[in-house]
Design a protein around this motif. Structure first.
Motif, PDB file in Angstrom:
ATOM      1  N   HIS A  27       0.823  -1.220   0.000  1.00  0.00           N
ATOM      2  CA  HIS A  27       0.000   0.000   0.000  1.00  0.00           C
ATOM      3  C   HIS A  27       0.855   1.266   0.000  1.00  0.00           C
ATOM      4  CE1 HIS A  27      -3.382   2.599   0.665  1.00  0.00           C
ATOM      5  NE2 HIS A  27      -2.929   3.011   1.831  1.00  0.00           N
ATOM      6  N   HIS A  28       2.082   1.172   0.473  1.00  0.00           N
ATOM      7  CA  HIS A  28       2.946   2.351   0.595  1.00  0.00           C
ATOM      8  C   HIS A  28       3.966   2.472  -0.538  1.00  0.00           C
ATOM      9  CE1 HIS A  28       1.931   3.938   4.670  1.00  0.00           C
ATOM     10  NE2 HIS A  28       1.399   2.732   4.776  1.00  0.00           N
ATOM     11  N   GLN A  29       3.956   1.565  -1.490  1.00  0.00           N
ATOM     12  CA  GLN A  29       5.018   1.539  -2.497  1.00  0.00           C
ATOM     13  C   GLN A  29       4.919   2.658  -3.527  1.00  0.00           C
ATOM     14  OE1 GLN A  29       4.418  -2.427  -3.905  1.00  0.00           O
ATOM     15  NE2 GLN A  29       5.903  -3.352  -2.486  1.00  0.00           N
ATOM     16  N   SER A  30       3.732   3.151  -3.779  1.00  0.00           N
ATOM     17  CA  SER A  30       3.594   4.199  -4.796  1.00  0.00           C
ATOM     18  C   SER A  30       4.334   5.460  -4.367  1.00  0.00           C
ATOM     19  CB  SER A  30       2.122   4.527  -5.040  1.00  0.00           C
ATOM     20  OG  SER A  30       2.003   5.610  -5.935  1.00  0.00           O
ATOM     21  N   GLU A  31       5.004   6.081  -5.341  1.00  0.00           N
ATOM     22  CA  GLU A  31       5.711   7.328  -5.084  1.00  0.00           C
ATOM     23  C   GLU A  31       4.853   8.545  -5.428  1.00  0.00           C
ATOM     24  OE1 GLU A  31      10.308   6.653  -5.778  1.00  0.00           O
ATOM     25  OE2 GLU A  31       9.184   5.676  -7.385  1.00  0.00           O
ATOM     26  N   ASP A  32       3.603   8.305  -5.806  1.00  0.00           N
ATOM     27  CA  ASP A  32       2.620   9.359  -6.014  1.00  0.00           C
ATOM     28  C   ASP A  32       1.608   9.307  -4.882  1.00  0.00           C
ATOM     29  OD1 ASP A  32       3.889  10.013  -8.370  1.00  0.00           O
ATOM     30  OD2 ASP A  32       2.547   8.808  -9.617  1.00  0.00           O
ATOM     31  N   TYR A  33       0.732  10.313  -4.838  1.00  0.00           N
ATOM     32  CA  TYR A  33      -0.334  10.304  -3.831  1.00  0.00           C
ATOM     33  C   TYR A  33      -1.607  10.826  -4.470  1.00  0.00           C
ATOM     34  CZ  TYR A  33      -2.560  10.454   0.739  1.00  0.00           C
ATOM     35  OH  TYR A  33      -3.399  10.215   1.806  1.00  0.00           O
TER      36      TYR A  33
ATOM     37  N   ALA B 274      -5.286   4.620  -2.913  1.00  0.00           N
ATOM     38  CA  ALA B 274      -6.191   3.997  -1.940  1.00  0.00           C
ATOM     39  C   ALA B 274      -6.523   2.568  -2.335  1.00  0.00           C
ATOM     40  CB  ALA B 274      -7.469   4.819  -1.816  1.00  0.00           C
ATOM     41  N   LEU B 275      -6.546   2.299  -3.638  1.00  0.00           N
ATOM     42  CA  LEU B 275      -6.888   0.962  -4.130  1.00  0.00           C
ATOM     43  C   LEU B 275      -5.697   0.018  -4.116  1.00  0.00           C
ATOM     44  CD1 LEU B 275      -9.109   2.035  -7.168  1.00  0.00           C
ATOM     45  CD2 LEU B 275      -9.813   1.524  -4.825  1.00  0.00           C
ATOM     46  N   ARG B 276      -4.508   0.560  -3.890  1.00  0.00           N
ATOM     47  CA  ARG B 276      -3.291  -0.262  -3.881  1.00  0.00           C
ATOM     48  C   ARG B 276      -3.204  -0.996  -2.544  1.00  0.00           C
ATOM     49  NH1 ARG B 276       1.603   0.137  -6.913  1.00  0.00           N
ATOM     50  NH2 ARG B 276       3.142  -1.247  -5.961  1.00  0.00           N
ATOM     51  N   GLN B 277      -3.628  -2.251  -2.534  1.00  0.00           N
ATOM     52  CA  GLN B 277      -3.666  -3.033  -1.305  1.00  0.00           C
ATOM     53  C   GLN B 277      -2.915  -4.345  -1.483  1.00  0.00           C
ATOM     54  OE1 GLN B 277      -5.007  -1.894   1.515  1.00  0.00           O
ATOM     55  NE2 GLN B 277      -5.808  -0.027   0.571  1.00  0.00           N
ATOM     56  N   ALA B 278      -2.372  -4.860  -0.377  1.00  0.00           N
ATOM     57  CA  ALA B 278      -1.635  -6.127  -0.411  1.00  0.00           C
ATOM     58  C   ALA B 278      -2.594  -7.299  -0.593  1.00  0.00           C
ATOM     59  CB  ALA B 278      -0.830  -6.302   0.873  1.00  0.00           C
ATOM     60  N   SER B 279      -2.146  -8.307  -1.303  1.00  0.00           N
ATOM     61  CA  SER B 279      -2.991  -9.475  -1.574  1.00  0.00           C
ATOM     62  C   SER B 279      -3.200 -10.347  -0.342  1.00  0.00           C
ATOM     63  CB  SER B 279      -2.369 -10.321  -2.695  1.00  0.00           C
ATOM     64  OG  SER B 279      -2.335  -9.585  -3.903  1.00  0.00           O
TER      65      SER B 279
ATOM     66  N   PRO C 252      12.733   1.573  -2.536  1.00  0.00           N
ATOM     67  CA  PRO C 252      11.750   1.560  -3.627  1.00  0.00           C
ATOM     68  C   PRO C 252      11.641   0.194  -4.288  1.00  0.00           C
ATOM     69  CG  PRO C 252      13.117   3.525  -3.752  1.00  0.00           C
ATOM     70  CD  PRO C 252      13.727   2.638  -2.696  1.00  0.00           C
ATOM     71  N   THR C 253      10.416  -0.173  -4.660  1.00  0.00           N
ATOM     72  CA  THR C 253      10.168  -1.478  -5.266  1.00  0.00           C
ATOM     73  C   THR C 253      10.585  -1.502  -6.732  1.00  0.00           C
ATOM     74  OG1 THR C 253       8.263  -1.661  -3.795  1.00  0.00           O
ATOM     75  CG2 THR C 253       8.407  -3.257  -5.576  1.00  0.00           C
ATOM     76  N   ASN C 254      10.404  -0.372  -7.418  1.00  0.00           N
ATOM     77  CA  ASN C 254      10.839  -0.216  -8.815  1.00  0.00           C
ATOM     78  C   ASN C 254      10.284  -1.291  -9.739  1.00  0.00           C
ATOM     79  OD1 ASN C 254      12.261   2.021  -7.980  1.00  0.00           O
ATOM     80  ND2 ASN C 254      14.258   1.015  -7.980  1.00  0.00           N
ATOM     81  N   THR C 255       8.975  -1.447  -9.706  1.00  0.00           N
ATOM     82  CA  THR C 255       8.301  -2.360 -10.630  1.00  0.00           C
ATOM     83  C   THR C 255       6.858  -1.901 -10.807  1.00  0.00           C
ATOM     84  OG1 THR C 255       7.709  -4.667 -11.103  1.00  0.00           O
ATOM     85  CG2 THR C 255       7.591  -3.979  -8.805  1.00  0.00           C
TER      86      THR C 255
ATOM     87  N   ASN D 292       4.802  -4.342 -11.919  1.00  0.00           N
ATOM     88  CA  ASN D 292       4.181  -5.670 -11.845  1.00  0.00           C
ATOM     89  C   ASN D 292       3.563  -5.860 -10.468  1.00  0.00           C
ATOM     90  OD1 ASN D 292       3.567  -8.383 -11.642  1.00  0.00           O
ATOM     91  ND2 ASN D 292       5.481  -9.102 -12.538  1.00  0.00           N
ATOM     92  N   PRO D 293       2.233  -5.920 -10.341  1.00  0.00           N
ATOM     93  CA  PRO D 293       1.603  -6.013  -9.027  1.00  0.00           C
ATOM     94  C   PRO D 293       1.899  -7.326  -8.291  1.00  0.00           C
ATOM     95  CG  PRO D 293      -0.026  -6.320 -10.748  1.00  0.00           C
ATOM     96  CD  PRO D 293       1.242  -5.887 -11.428  1.00  0.00           C
ATOM     97  N   VAL D 294       2.122  -8.386  -9.035  1.00  0.00           N
ATOM     98  CA  VAL D 294       2.457  -9.666  -8.391  1.00  0.00           C
ATOM     99  C   VAL D 294       3.846  -9.580  -7.767  1.00  0.00           C
ATOM    100  CG1 VAL D 294       2.843 -12.133  -8.763  1.00  0.00           C
ATOM    101  CG2 VAL D 294       0.941 -10.971  -9.922  1.00  0.00           C
ATOM    102  N   TRP D 295       4.803  -9.063  -8.523  1.00  0.00           N
ATOM    103  CA  TRP D 295       6.163  -8.915  -7.996  1.00  0.00           C
ATOM    104  C   TRP D 295       6.180  -7.914  -6.840  1.00  0.00           C
ATOM    105  CZ3 TRP D 295      10.000 -11.661  -7.206  1.00  0.00           C
ATOM    106  CH2 TRP D 295      11.294 -11.165  -7.037  1.00  0.00           C
ATOM    107  N   ALA D 296       5.342  -6.884  -6.916  1.00  0.00           N
ATOM    108  CA  ALA D 296       5.256  -5.907  -5.825  1.00  0.00           C
ATOM    109  C   ALA D 296       4.836  -6.567  -4.524  1.00  0.00           C
ATOM    110  CB  ALA D 296       4.269  -4.801  -6.192  1.00  0.00           C
ATOM    111  N   ASN D 297       3.999  -7.601  -4.592  1.00  0.00           N
ATOM    112  CA  ASN D 297       3.592  -8.346  -3.404  1.00  0.00           C
ATOM    113  C   ASN D 297       4.643  -9.350  -2.956  1.00  0.00           C
ATOM    114  OD1 ASN D 297       0.506  -8.128  -2.394  1.00  0.00           O
ATOM    115  ND2 ASN D 297       0.593  -7.614  -4.567  1.00  0.00           N
TER     116      ASN D 297
END
Length: 401
Positions: free
Chosen positions: A113-119, A124-129, A231-234, A236-241
């Motif tokens: 949820h905190h990985q985005s560098e924007d706000y 808000a929709l960026r949630q962990a699986s 930073p996660t630098n991806t 890809n939502p699967v890799w982000a998790n």
């Protein structure tokens, strides 16, 4: 049991995102980046789809405690819903705080949820699986107290819906009395900041009084730099998790001593034994050298990814609204296809050309799903056939630089 305020509010979410995009246009502000927003919403898709699979077990756990271990049965009355609202928010505060202060929970249930560098509202929709798998443990005391499952799910859903609108920079400060009692965009911007003084602050869901009571409140003094310290630098939502879990696993393996390995899991993020350097404080952000992750492919591919993302989003919405109609095997197959799709689109946004042949396979799989829909509903299948033909043509065109 099928009532879910969060899913029912999906149209409202995108309507508000539309308003924020209009605000960006009018103010000529750079609030959204297409690649980041798609990645954010894709993480939300992954969270909702996986929640559809394990959510039954999570809700079943609450229902079991309510039915067999509750000390009383709280009646459905206006006062009980008001009390439940306060208690749900209190339980959320402690789950949210634990998700920041316990490394295992941070990496499995919340860091995404905190990985985005924007706000913006897409964040808000960026949630962990995997977040919901652990959050229910914090709510079980409410079942023990006797709040029925339907009331709990309704109030919990409304609590999450409230938290959507606070993910914006379009609103500055609200009246002082409101800022004192409730969570607001200003307070939550602090929570998403990676600046050392903002980290692990303002954990409230709805009521800011919990942070004031328990010593975790921080006023917004200047606009934060958003994101995580690593930073996660991806896209890809699967890799982000998965990446935070991989990093944590590698840290456990590299840490000597069984007790120290447990401390890596259950102490705060950044902890390590003294012989490896001790606790690592978050570094101050140097705004002169700081650059956001922003890799992207050429414009025809961006257009293709955007169109496919919209199609996947529509398909996911239909899946979430109709999932009770499918057997578990069909539900699992459709969920797998959705997660594959958002991962593949994320990879294409990273300009990884070696993955282009895999997109052909995904489109072929899409055609197979259309055949399945053709058997279920001819009109849906026919419309889907035209979509697949259009997708093949658009993808072929997108490969021309």
């Amino acid at each position: 049991m099928d009532f879910n305020p969060v899913i029912l509010s999906i149209p409202l979410y995108f309507l508000l995102i539309g308003f924020e995009l209009v605000y960006q246009l009018v103010k000529k502000a750079k609030i959204y980046r297409t690649n980041d927003a798609i990645s954010n919403i894709s993480c939300g898709i992954s969270s909702q789809v996986t929640g559809a699979l394990w959510g039954v077990l999570s809700i079943g756990m609450y229902q079991f405690v309510y039915q067999y271990a509750s000390i009383t049965k709280v009646p459905n009355a206006w006062w009980s819903y008001l009390l439940l609202f306060v208690l749900v928010d209190l339980m959320y505060y402690w789950f949210h705080r634990a998700s920041h202060e316990v490394n295992f929970l941070w990496n499995t249930a919340h860091v995404v949820h905190h990985q985005s560098e924007d706000y913006n509202l897409s964040v808000a929709l960026r949630q962990a699986s995997f977040g919901g798998a652990f959050s229910m443990l914090f709510y079980l005391p409410l079942a023990f107290l006797g709040f029925n499952t339907y009331a709990f799910l309704t109030v919990k859903g409304l609590n999450l819906i409230y938290q959507f609108w606070i993910h914006t920079e379009a609103i500055n400060k609200l009246p002082r009395w409101f800022e004192y009692v409730f969570n607001t965009p200003s307070h939550h911007r602090v929570h998403h900041g990676r600046n050392p003084k903002y980290i692990d602050r303002n954990h409230a869901g709805t009521l800011m009084i919990w942070d004031r009571m328990f010593g975790t409140f921080q006023e917004e003094e200047e606009r934060p730099t958003y994101g995580v310290t690593k930073p996660t630098n991806t896209w890809n939502p699967v890799w982000a998790n998965v990446l935070p879990i991989v990093d944590m696993t590698n840290q456990v393996k590299a840490t000597p001593g069984f007790l120290n390995k447990l401390k890596v899991l259950f102490y705060k993020p950044g902890w390590q034994p003294v012989e490896l350097g001790g606790y690592q404080m978050a570094p101050e952000v140097d705004k002169k050298t700081y650059r956001k992750f922003d890799v992207h492919p050429h414009m025809p591919m961006i257009r293709y990814v955007f169109v496919q993302f919209v199609l996947v989003l529509v398909f996911t919405s239909l899946f979430l609204f109709t999932q009770s109609n499918y057997s578990f095997e069909v539900k699992l197959a459709l969920a797998g296809f959705i997660i594959w799709s958002i991962a593949q689109l994320g990879i294409l946004m990273e300009n990884r050309k070696s993955w282009i042949p895999v997109e052909f396979l995904r489109l072929i799989a899409s055609a197979a799903i259309i055949v399945f829909l053709l058997n279920e509903n001819f009109s849906y299948g026919l419309a889907g056939g035209f979509v697949i033909l259009f997708s093949f043509w658009l993808f072929k065109s997108s490969r021309k630089v």
